[in-house]
Design a protein around this motif. Sequence first.
Motif, PDB file in Angstrom:
ATOM      1  N   ALA A  96       2.655   1.111  -1.421  1.00 38.23           N
ATOM      2  CA  ALA A  96       4.121   1.113  -1.351  1.00 38.23           C
ATOM      3  C   ALA A  96       4.644  -0.313  -1.200  1.00 38.23           C
ATOM      4  O   ALA A  96       5.644  -0.685  -1.831  1.00 38.23           O
ATOM      5  CB  ALA A  96       4.589   1.985  -0.197  1.00 38.23           C
ATOM      6  N   ASP A  97       3.985  -1.139  -0.377  1.00 49.46           N
ATOM      7  CA  ASP A  97       4.394  -2.538  -0.220  1.00 49.46           C
ATOM      8  C   ASP A  97       4.227  -3.301  -1.529  1.00 49.46           C
ATOM      9  O   ASP A  97       5.092  -4.105  -1.920  1.00 49.46           O
ATOM     10  CB  ASP A  97       3.574  -3.215   0.878  1.00 49.46           C
ATOM     11  N   ALA A  98       3.125  -3.065  -2.243  1.00 45.80           N
ATOM     12  CA  ALA A  98       2.886  -3.751  -3.514  1.00 45.80           C
ATOM     13  C   ALA A  98       3.923  -3.333  -4.553  1.00 45.80           C
ATOM     14  O   ALA A  98       4.452  -4.173  -5.292  1.00 45.80           O
ATOM     15  CB  ALA A  98       1.480  -3.446  -4.023  1.00 45.80           C
ATOM     16  N   MET A 132      -3.984   2.768   2.642  1.00 48.82           N
ATOM     17  CA  MET A 132      -3.900   2.470   1.209  1.00 48.82           C
ATOM     18  C   MET A 132      -2.535   2.859   0.649  1.00 48.82           C
ATOM     19  O   MET A 132      -1.968   2.141  -0.193  1.00 48.82           O
ATOM     20  CB  MET A 132      -5.010   3.205   0.450  1.00 48.82           C
ATOM     21  N   ALA A 133      -1.972   3.966   1.094  1.00 54.54           N
ATOM     22  CA  ALA A 133      -0.651   4.382   0.639  1.00 54.54           C
ATOM     23  C   ALA A 133       0.396   3.375   1.092  1.00 54.54           C
ATOM     24  O   ALA A 133       1.322   3.037   0.335  1.00 54.54           O
ATOM     25  CB  ALA A 133      -0.324   5.770   1.167  1.00 54.54           C
ATOM     26  N   ARG A 134       0.277   2.873   2.310  1.00 53.90           N
ATOM     27  CA  ARG A 134       1.205   1.870   2.815  1.00 53.90           C
ATOM     28  C   ARG A 134       1.102   0.580   2.002  1.00 53.90           C
ATOM     29  O   ARG A 134       2.121  -0.010   1.619  1.00 53.90           O
ATOM     30  CB  ARG A 134       0.894   1.601   4.288  1.00 53.90           C
ATOM     31  N   TYR A 154     -11.353   8.810  10.045  1.00 53.73           N
ATOM     32  CA  TYR A 154     -11.353   7.493   9.427  1.00 53.73           C
ATOM     33  C   TYR A 154     -10.852   7.578   7.989  1.00 53.73           C
ATOM     34  O   TYR A 154     -10.090   6.712   7.536  1.00 53.73           O
ATOM     35  CB  TYR A 154     -12.766   6.907   9.470  1.00 53.73           C
ATOM     36  N   SER A 155     -11.255   8.610   7.279  1.00 55.00           N
ATOM     37  CA  SER A 155     -10.817   8.779   5.897  1.00 55.00           C
ATOM     38  C   SER A 155      -9.305   8.971   5.819  1.00 55.00           C
ATOM     39  O   SER A 155      -8.643   8.399   4.952  1.00 55.00           O
ATOM     40  CB  SER A 155     -11.542   9.971   5.273  1.00 55.00           C
ATOM     41  N   ILE A 156      -8.766   9.756   6.728  1.00 49.04           N
ATOM     42  CA  ILE A 156      -7.313   9.975   6.750  1.00 49.04           C
ATOM     43  C   ILE A 156      -6.592   8.666   7.037  1.00 49.04           C
ATOM     44  O   ILE A 156      -5.592   8.323   6.383  1.00 49.04           O
ATOM     45  CB  ILE A 156      -6.950  11.051   7.792  1.00 49.04           C
TER      46      ILE A 156
END
Length: 89
Positions: free
Chosen positions: A72-74, A67-69, A59-61
């Motif tokens: 990157a979108d932001a 969050m990285a996705r 779940y953490s992974i």
Amino acid sequence: MITRPRPILRRNVFHRPWYMQAVDVAHRLTVLSLVAGTVYYTAFTLRMLYLNRKYRMQYSIEQREEMARKRADAEASVAAVTAPKESIN
């Protein structure tokens, strides 16, 4: 003839009254059930701790990837909004 003293024999446990044998059986069943239950529930608890750790890591992974996705979108949307004026014209 020399007489030897008779050896002291251990008392046979089956020559006890029936109620003492019944109490002994009940005690043995109680102890064995407590030991077996302790072993079973200890194994169950250790298994659940192992599986919870495994699922928590997975779940953490997944959360880090999400969050990285999002980051990157932001950053892409911020880059589109704050583009230099030359690229707009």
